[in-house]
Structures are given as structure tokens and as C-alpha cells.
Motif scaffolding. Structure first.
Motif, PDB file in Angstrom:
ATOM      1  N   SER A 257     140.921  59.790  69.907  1.00  0.00           N
ATOM      2  CA  SER A 257     141.087  58.680  70.838  1.00  0.00           C
ATOM      3  C   SER A 257     141.442  57.411  70.069  1.00  0.00           C
ATOM      4  O   SER A 257     141.125  57.257  68.882  1.00  0.00           O
ATOM      5  N   ASP A 258     142.113  56.481  70.770  1.00  0.00           N
ATOM      6  CA  ASP A 258     142.490  55.195  70.176  1.00  0.00           C
ATOM      7  C   ASP A 258     141.268  54.284  70.134  1.00  0.00           C
ATOM      8  O   ASP A 258     140.812  53.776  71.177  1.00  0.00           O
ATOM      9  N   ILE A 259     140.727  54.076  68.934  1.00  0.00           N
ATOM     10  CA  ILE A 259     139.495  53.288  68.804  1.00  0.00           C
ATOM     11  C   ILE A 259     139.691  51.859  69.309  1.00  0.00           C
ATOM     12  O   ILE A 259     138.848  51.308  70.022  1.00  0.00           O
ATOM     13  N   LYS A 260     140.820  51.256  68.927  1.00  0.00           N
ATOM     14  CA  LYS A 260     141.079  49.881  69.327  1.00  0.00           C
ATOM     15  C   LYS A 260     141.144  49.764  70.848  1.00  0.00           C
ATOM     16  O   LYS A 260     140.598  48.816  71.441  1.00  0.00           O
ATOM     17  N   ARG A 261     141.812  50.730  71.488  1.00  0.00           N
ATOM     18  CA  ARG A 261     141.939  50.678  72.934  1.00  0.00           C
ATOM     19  C   ARG A 261     140.587  50.888  73.616  1.00  0.00           C
ATOM     20  O   ARG A 261     140.291  50.231  74.633  1.00  0.00           O
ATOM     21  N   ILE A 262     139.773  51.760  73.054  1.00  0.00           N
ATOM     22  CA  ILE A 262     138.442  51.993  73.633  1.00  0.00           C
ATOM     23  C   ILE A 262     137.612  50.710  73.591  1.00  0.00           C
ATOM     24  O   ILE A 262     136.954  50.341  74.576  1.00  0.00           O
ATOM     25  N   LYS A 263     137.657  50.002  72.468  1.00  0.00           N
ATOM     26  CA  LYS A 263     136.903  48.753  72.360  1.00  0.00           C
ATOM     27  C   LYS A 263     137.419  47.713  73.353  1.00  0.00           C
ATOM     28  O   LYS A 263     136.630  46.966  73.941  1.00  0.00           O
ATOM     29  N   GLU A 264     138.759  47.683  73.556  1.00  0.00           N
ATOM     30  CA  GLU A 264     139.310  46.743  74.531  1.00  0.00           C
ATOM     31  C   GLU A 264     138.830  47.073  75.941  1.00  0.00           C
ATOM     32  O   GLU A 264     138.476  46.177  76.722  1.00  0.00           O
ATOM     33  N   ILE A 265     138.824  48.375  76.264  1.00  0.00           N
ATOM     34  CA  ILE A 265     138.385  48.792  77.598  1.00  0.00           C
ATOM     35  C   ILE A 265     136.914  48.435  77.829  1.00  0.00           C
ATOM     36  O   ILE A 265     136.549  47.914  78.895  1.00  0.00           O
ATOM     37  N   PRO A 284     125.007  35.171  76.697  1.00  0.00           N
ATOM     38  CA  PRO A 284     125.900  35.639  75.641  1.00  0.00           C
ATOM     39  C   PRO A 284     126.954  36.614  76.166  1.00  0.00           C
ATOM     40  O   PRO A 284     126.706  37.393  77.086  1.00  0.00           O
ATOM     41  N   ALA A 285     128.117  36.572  75.536  1.00  0.00           N
ATOM     42  CA  ALA A 285     129.246  37.396  75.962  1.00  0.00           C
ATOM     43  C   ALA A 285     129.010  38.858  75.590  1.00  0.00           C
ATOM     44  O   ALA A 285     128.305  39.155  74.617  1.00  0.00           O
ATOM     45  N   PRO A 286     129.574  39.790  76.363  1.00  0.00           N
ATOM     46  CA  PRO A 286     129.470  41.212  76.013  1.00  0.00           C
ATOM     47  C   PRO A 286     130.110  41.481  74.648  1.00  0.00           C
ATOM     48  O   PRO A 286     131.062  40.802  74.244  1.00  0.00           O
ATOM     49  N   SER A 287     129.599  42.495  73.966  1.00  0.00           N
ATOM     50  CA  SER A 287     130.144  42.855  72.658  1.00  0.00           C
ATOM     51  C   SER A 287     130.159  44.377  72.522  1.00  0.00           C
ATOM     52  O   SER A 287     129.377  45.076  73.174  1.00  0.00           O
ATOM     53  N   VAL A 288     131.078  44.864  71.667  1.00  0.00           N
ATOM     54  CA  VAL A 288     131.242  46.301  71.476  1.00  0.00           C
ATOM     55  C   VAL A 288     131.248  46.603  69.983  1.00  0.00           C
ATOM     56  O   VAL A 288     131.838  45.859  69.193  1.00  0.00           O
TER      57      VAL A 288
END
Length: 345
Positions: A257-265, A284-288
Motif C-alpha cells: 500500500s502507498d504509505i504516504k496516501r494512507i497517512k493523508e487519508i 490539538p489537531a489529529p496526527s498520524v
């Protein structure tokens, strides 16, 4: 006859003096009500009746001791007007004054301090202190009186000690829980309606009593925990320092899977939850975080802040539903969890 008249005059003067003193105290009490301090009210109230009675007793004792022969008037009971019995009466009146002062002081200032707190534990402690103080003062006064009257009080003291020891042993659990409750009141690790975890039990505090603390679990069951155990346990309070709660939601994706895309989602889902849901904070803002390469999956952690400690499941439900929907839209595979299979030979 003249001595009886003089004695009667002394008693009459004593009664008049007692009445005057009583009226003066009533006037002073009205003046004391206008002051900010309540200490003068307590002093006046404590002295009023005992001093009035003391004046009458003194006038009677003086009239009989000075103007009337006690042996002639009372016969075999003349010993009642000896000096030691007068001292005993004075001791009892003094105990009355001290007992009244201590009781009213605890009642006024203790209850005022107890009213500043949210729990009723300190109110119960004040009631116990009021009664205990009176018993202790009168017990000491009676021992002093018996000593003045040449009564051997050694057996009484020894008996009181043995009885006290027996009561202490029998009430050891009650006393330890009582002082445990006092520690909770003073330290304030939690308050009513706080969500806490004590001795493995998670729930909302519904009552703090003199013997135990009651918790309503998430399954709506009431758990009663002795205060001695509460005061010696590690307590997790989810309502302090504030009611918000950090929630960590694990998310897994298949290898490739695309790690960068997963974090964006996941970030998009977090911001969407803060914007559309009444459960999640935007600050506080959400974080991944991409945490690890699992045995059969890429493991991520989405971190959100719930608005209150009792919204954990609501947040998880919303986020998990959106993760499943978005991953399906993006074609991201969610791997099946591995199961351990134990084969018997």
C-alpha cells in the motif's frame, strides 16, 4: 431567723444577678450578630447559660455556708456543702462551658468549611467530631470530679483503656476506612462524576462515603470499594486535569500500500471527524504515525482528542467506519488479522 432571712436575701440577689447577666448576654449576642466574626457569638452563647446557673449555685452555696448551719438545715446531708463538692460543681460548669464552646466552634466553622466542597464526606466527619469532642470533654471532667471526691479512678481508667482497645480492634476496619475517606477528602484525587480507574475497576464516581467509594462501571454496575483500599491504590482519573481524552486508534494496511496516501487519508478522516462530529476536538489537531512493519501488515496509529472522557467508543466507531469506507474507495486492502492455531498431536 435573721440568718435565714440573710441567706434568703443572698439567694434572691443571686437570682436577680443571674437574670441581669442573662439579659446582658442577650444584648451582647444581638450586638455580636452585627460583627463579621462569629467567634464572639460562640463565646457569648457558650457562657450564657453556664454562667447564669453558676451565679445561682454560688448564691445558694454562700447563703448556706455563711448564714445557715448546713448541719441544722440538711442534717446528715450537710457534707454536700463542703469545699470539695463546690469545686466539683465548678468543674462540671467549666466542662459545660468548654463543651459548648468546642461543639459550637466545630459546628459553625467546620460546617462552613465542609460547605465549600462538593462531597458530603466532610459533613459526616464534622458530625462525628462534634459528638466525639463532647464525649471526651465530659469524660475528662467526670474523672476530675471523681478525683476531687476521693474516688479511686484507676479502675475506671484501666477499664476505659481495655474497652478502648477492644473497640479499636473491633473497629479497625471502620477506622481505617474513615481515615482513608479523610485522606481522599484532603488530597482530592477525584470528585463525584469523575471517570476513574481504581484497583482495576473503570467507571464514574457516584458517591464518596465515610466508609467506601462507589463507582458505576461502564456496564452500569455499582462497585463499592473500601476507602482504605482507595487511598492505597493507584488511581487513574480521566477527568483531570481536564475532561478531554487522547484516543489512539490503530489502523493496518496490506503490504504494497502507498504509505504516504494512507497517512493523508487518515489525516483527512481526523479533520473530518473534528469538523463534522461533536465528539472530536480540532485543537490539538489529529496526527498520524507509521509505527511498524507487522507480520502481515503495515501498522499506523491515528491520534485524536475526544471532547470528553466518556466518548471513546463514539469516536472509535465513527473513525473505524470512515476508515473502512475510504480504504474501500481508494482500493487499499485491510489485511485479515492473523490467528494462532494450536494443533494437537
Amino acid at each position: 431567723m435573721n440568718s435565714i432571712m440573710y441567706g434568703s436575701a443572698v439567694v434572691l440577689c443571686g437570682i436577680i444577678a443571674a437574670f441581669v447577666v442573662h439579659e446582658v448576654f442577650r444584648w451582647l449576642q444581638k450586638r455580636a450578630d452585627l460583627t463579621e466574626s462569629k467567634l464572639d457569638d460562640i463565646v457569648l452563647y457558650s457562657l450564657d447559660k453556664p454562667l447564669t446557673i453558676a451565679i445561682i449555685v454560688c448564691s445558694v452555696w454562700i447563703s448556706i455556708a455563711l448564714f445557715v448551719d448546713p448541719a441544722t438545715l440538711l442534717g446528715e446531708y450537710a457534707w454536700l456543702f463542703s469545699g470539695q463538692y463546690f469545686a466539683a460543681a465548678a468543674t462540671l460548669i467549666a466542662a459545660w462551658v468548654v463543651s459548648s464552646f468546642v461543639y459550637n466552634f466545630i459546628n459553625l466553622y467546620g460546617r462552613w468549611m465542609a460547605s465549600q466542597t462538593e462531597t458530603d464526606l466532610d459533613d459526616r466527619i464534622i458530625r462525628v467530631l462534634e459528638v466525639s469532642a463532647r464525649y471526651v470533654i465530659w469524660f475528662v471532667a467526670i474523672l476530675m470530679v471523681l478525683r476531687m471526691l476521693d474516688v479511686d479512678i484507676t479502675p475506671l481508667i484501666a477499664g476505659a483503656g481495655i474497652a478502648g482497645l477492644a473497640v479499636a480492634l473491633a473497629a479497625q476496619d471502620i477506622v481505617s476506612n474513615f481515615f482513608g475517606g479523610a485522606v481522599i477528602l484532603a488530597d482530592k484525587p477525584f470528585a463525584v462524576d469523575d471517570r476513574v480507574k481504581i484497583d482495576g475497576y473503570l467507571g464514574d464516581v457516584i458517591g464518596i462515603g465515610p466508609r467506601s467509594t462507589r463507582i458505576k462501571t461502564l456496564d452500569h454496575q455499582m462497585v463499592t470499594i473500601p476507602n482504605s483500599k482507595v487511598s492505597s491504590s493507584v488511581i487513574v482519573n480521566y477527568a483531570m486535569p481536564d475532561v478531554r481524552l487522547k484516543i489512539k486508534i490503530p489502523v493496518s494496511a496490506a503490504y504494497g500500500s502507498d504509505i504516504k496516501r494512507i497517512k493523508e487519508i487518515l489525516i483527512e478522516i481526523g479533520h473530518e471527524a473534528a469538523a463534522r462530529s461533536e465528539y472530536v476536538l480540532s485543537d490539538p489537531a489529529p496526527s498520524v504515525y507509521f509505527l511498524e512493519f507487522g507480520a502481515s501488515s503495515l501498522n499506523f496509529m491515528l491520534v485524536l482528542w475526544a471532547k470528553a472522557f466518556n466518548l471513546t467508543w463514539d469516536v472509535q466507531d465513527y473513525v473505524n467506519t470512515r476508515v473502512y469506507e475510504r480504504f474501500a474507495e481508494e482500493g487499499i486492502e485491510i489485511p485479515f488479522p492473523q490467528m494462532d492455531v494450536h494443533m494437537r498431536e
